[in-house]
Design a protein around this motif. Structure first.
Motif, PDB file in Angstrom:
ATOM      1  N   GLY A   1       0.808  -1.211   0.000  1.00  0.00           N
ATOM      2  CA  GLY A   1       0.000   0.000   0.000  1.00  0.00           C
ATOM      3  C   GLY A   1       0.844   1.265   0.000  1.00  0.00           C
ATOM      4  N   VAL A   2       1.921   1.265   0.765  1.00  0.00           N
ATOM      5  CA  VAL A   2       2.797   2.436   0.835  1.00  0.00           C
ATOM      6  C   VAL A   2       3.484   2.682  -0.509  1.00  0.00           C
ATOM      7  N   VAL A   3       3.938   1.613  -1.150  1.00  0.00           N
ATOM      8  CA  VAL A   3       4.605   1.766  -2.448  1.00  0.00           C
ATOM      9  C   VAL A   3       3.633   2.280  -3.501  1.00  0.00           C
ATOM     10  N   LEU A   4       2.413   1.762  -3.521  1.00  0.00           N
ATOM     11  CA  LEU A   4       1.431   2.204  -4.506  1.00  0.00           C
ATOM     12  C   LEU A   4       1.024   3.661  -4.277  1.00  0.00           C
ATOM     13  N   LEU A   5       0.692   4.005  -3.038  1.00  0.00           N
ATOM     14  CA  LEU A   5       0.246   5.369  -2.749  1.00  0.00           C
ATOM     15  C   LEU A   5       1.396   6.368  -2.820  1.00  0.00           C
ATOM     16  N   GLY A   6       2.446   6.111  -2.072  1.00  0.00           N
ATOM     17  CA  GLY A   6       3.574   7.037  -2.061  1.00  0.00           C
ATOM     18  C   GLY A   6       4.295   7.103  -3.396  1.00  0.00           C
ATOM     19  N   GLY A   7       4.436   5.948  -4.065  1.00  0.00           N
ATOM     20  CA  GLY A   7       5.097   5.956  -5.361  1.00  0.00           C
ATOM     21  C   GLY A   7       4.324   6.745  -6.396  1.00  0.00           C
ATOM     22  N   ALA A   8       2.997   6.605  -6.392  1.00  0.00           N
ATOM     23  CA  ALA A   8       2.170   7.341  -7.362  1.00  0.00           C
ATOM     24  C   ALA A   8       2.236   8.840  -7.100  1.00  0.00           C
ATOM     25  N   ILE A   9       2.102   9.244  -5.845  1.00  0.00           N
ATOM     26  CA  ILE A   9       2.147  10.676  -5.519  1.00  0.00           C
ATOM     27  C   ILE A   9       3.524  11.259  -5.845  1.00  0.00           C
ATOM     28  N   GLY A  10       4.573  10.569  -5.460  1.00  0.00           N
ATOM     29  CA  GLY A  10       5.914  11.065  -5.727  1.00  0.00           C
ATOM     30  C   GLY A  10       6.235  11.130  -7.205  1.00  0.00           C
ATOM     31  N   ALA A  11       5.808  10.108  -7.975  1.00  0.00           N
ATOM     32  CA  ALA A  11       6.083  10.101  -9.409  1.00  0.00           C
ATOM     33  C   ALA A  11       5.351  11.228 -10.125  1.00  0.00           C
TER      34      ALA A  11
ATOM     35  N   THR B   1       4.924   8.746   3.157  1.00  0.00           N
ATOM     36  CA  THR B   1       5.647   9.974   2.821  1.00  0.00           C
ATOM     37  C   THR B   1       7.097   9.728   2.416  1.00  0.00           C
ATOM     38  N   SER B   2       7.786   8.812   3.091  1.00  0.00           N
ATOM     39  CA  SER B   2       9.189   8.571   2.751  1.00  0.00           C
ATOM     40  C   SER B   2       9.327   8.006   1.346  1.00  0.00           C
ATOM     41  N   ILE B   3       8.423   7.104   0.976  1.00  0.00           N
ATOM     42  CA  ILE B   3       8.453   6.546  -0.381  1.00  0.00           C
ATOM     43  C   ILE B   3       8.136   7.633  -1.401  1.00  0.00           C
ATOM     44  N   ALA B   4       7.194   8.525  -1.082  1.00  0.00           N
ATOM     45  CA  ALA B   4       6.837   9.602  -2.009  1.00  0.00           C
ATOM     46  C   ALA B   4       8.025  10.516  -2.274  1.00  0.00           C
ATOM     47  N   ARG B   5       8.753  10.862  -1.249  1.00  0.00           N
ATOM     48  CA  ARG B   5       9.914  11.726  -1.429  1.00  0.00           C
ATOM     49  C   ARG B   5      10.995  11.057  -2.271  1.00  0.00           C
ATOM     50  N   ILE B   6      11.233   9.790  -2.016  1.00  0.00           N
ATOM     51  CA  ILE B   6      12.257   9.075  -2.781  1.00  0.00           C
ATOM     52  C   ILE B   6      11.827   8.930  -4.239  1.00  0.00           C
ATOM     53  N   ALA B   7      10.553   8.596  -4.460  1.00  0.00           N
ATOM     54  CA  ALA B   7      10.056   8.457  -5.827  1.00  0.00           C
ATOM     55  C   ALA B   7      10.124   9.788  -6.570  1.00  0.00           C
ATOM     56  N   ARG B   8       9.786  10.871  -5.899  1.00  0.00           N
ATOM     57  CA  ARG B   8       9.826  12.191  -6.534  1.00  0.00           C
ATOM     58  C   ARG B   8      11.237  12.540  -6.985  1.00  0.00           C
ATOM     59  N   SER B   9      12.212  12.398  -6.093  1.00  0.00           N
ATOM     60  CA  SER B   9      13.586  12.747  -6.448  1.00  0.00           C
ATOM     61  C   SER B   9      14.144  11.823  -7.523  1.00  0.00           C
ATOM     62  N   SER B  10      13.770  10.545  -7.475  1.00  0.00           N
ATOM     63  CA  SER B  10      14.258   9.598  -8.480  1.00  0.00           C
ATOM     64  C   SER B  10      13.685   9.905  -9.857  1.00  0.00           C
TER      65      SER B  10
END
Length: 317
Positions: A125-135, A190-199
């Motif tokens: 769930g964290v990867v799907l939600l945070g990854g989508a928001i960050g990407a 949130t941590s996954i979102a930040r990492i996905a955004r920067s990546s």
């Protein structure tokens, strides 16, 4: 024997013939082998890493216990007899009995399902939600990035355990795996979102993305087919390590009495129950805590091995 222009008088520079200096096996190049992709090269390196192999074996065993506990015990973890209260090890009951006369070994085996399920489902769930928001924030930028980044900052300011305690206390009558996972996803993305955004931001300006755009690829196509596959590595590394953290959070919340209900068989619940007999029966705490520690260690070792392969900075050390 020849003299180099840079040598001093009396010094000589010897150049050996090429046939006398054969290439070593490590320097040889297999011209017939097909080039590996990024993930193919990563897998080739992982299977040669002993830490990855050990962690993989441990995780495979833990998942087998969680999925098929009946292979390891025939005893019902919820069947308790007070006459067996604090009973020692017996035939078929190697860990003895707890205060209520329940089989400790059966509860440790069956407790893996709830604890591992919470960790795995929360990670997904964290990867799907945070990854989508960050990407989305990193790729589209502009007001998308501004709004999503501020929302991320708001949730990032709320500690995961504190937020989970408050929500689980409010909806205590509905406590269960689904509610616990939902709460941990809401406060843990949130941590996954930040990492996905920067990546994504570091990949979206790459030459292959520019070439795909020049060939007519749309923004959505670029994001899904070209950017995400090349930006997902840091997310996978972080998610693998955090999986163990989520299992610890579940155990912590259950220990505090606001996680899974007492009727659920989990390591956190058993650790909470064992604290009353810690002085006289420390083994009641040792068994579920030991299983929890081994599980968390396995996922951390797996995360470290994956990070060493996928993190470019780690390769340079």
């Amino acid at each position: 024997m020849s003299r180099s222009p840079d040598t001093l008088p009396g010094q000589h520079h010897y150049v050996a013939p090429a046939n006398e200096v054969p290439l070593r096996a490590v320097d040889a190049v297999d011209t017939e082998a097909e080039p590996r992709s990024l993930w193919g090269e990563a897998w080739h390196s992982l299977i040669r890493n002993p830490i990855f192999i050990i962690a993989g074996i441990m995780i495979a065993f833990i998942l087998l216990v969680a999925l098929l506990p009946g292979l390891f015990t025939d005893n019902d973890p919820k069947f308790c007899e007070l006459r067996n209260s604090y009973g020692g090890p017996q035939a078929g009951h190697p860990f003895g009995f707890d205060q209520q006369g329940c089989d400790v070994y059966a509860r440790v085996i069956h407790g893996a399902r709830a604890s591992v399920s919470v960790g795995v489902l929360t990670t997904i769930g964290v990867v799907l939600l945070g990854g989508a928001i960050g990407a989305i924030a990193g790729y589209f930028g502009g007001w998308f990035d501004s709004i999503l980044s501020r929302i991320t900052d708001i949730f990032f300011a709320i500690p995961l355990v504190l937020g989970a305690i408050v929500i689980m206390q409010l909806f205590r009558e509905h406590a269960g795996v689904v509610l616990l996972v939902s709460v941990m996803v809401v406060f843990g993305w949130t941590s996954i979102a930040r990492i996905a955004r920067s990546s994504v931001m570091s990949v979206k300006n790459a030459e292959f993305v520019t070439a795909a755009t020049a060939l007519g690829a749309g923004r959505t196509t670029n994001l899904v087919k070209h950017i995400l596959p090349n930006a997902v590595a840091p997310v996978i590394v972080t998610a693998t390590v955090n999986l163990g953290v989520y299992i610890v959070v579940e155990a912590t919340l259950s220990f505090l009495g606001v996680g899974l209900p007492d009727s659920t068989v989990s390591w956190g619940v058993d650790i909470s129950k064992a604290q009353s007999a810690l002085r006289d029966r420390p083994t009641l705490l040792f068994y579920p805590a030991g299983a929890l520690a081994i599980t968390v260690l396995s996922f951390i070792m797996m995360g470290d091995a994956v990070r060493d392969v996928l993190d470019p900075k780690a390769k340079k050390r």
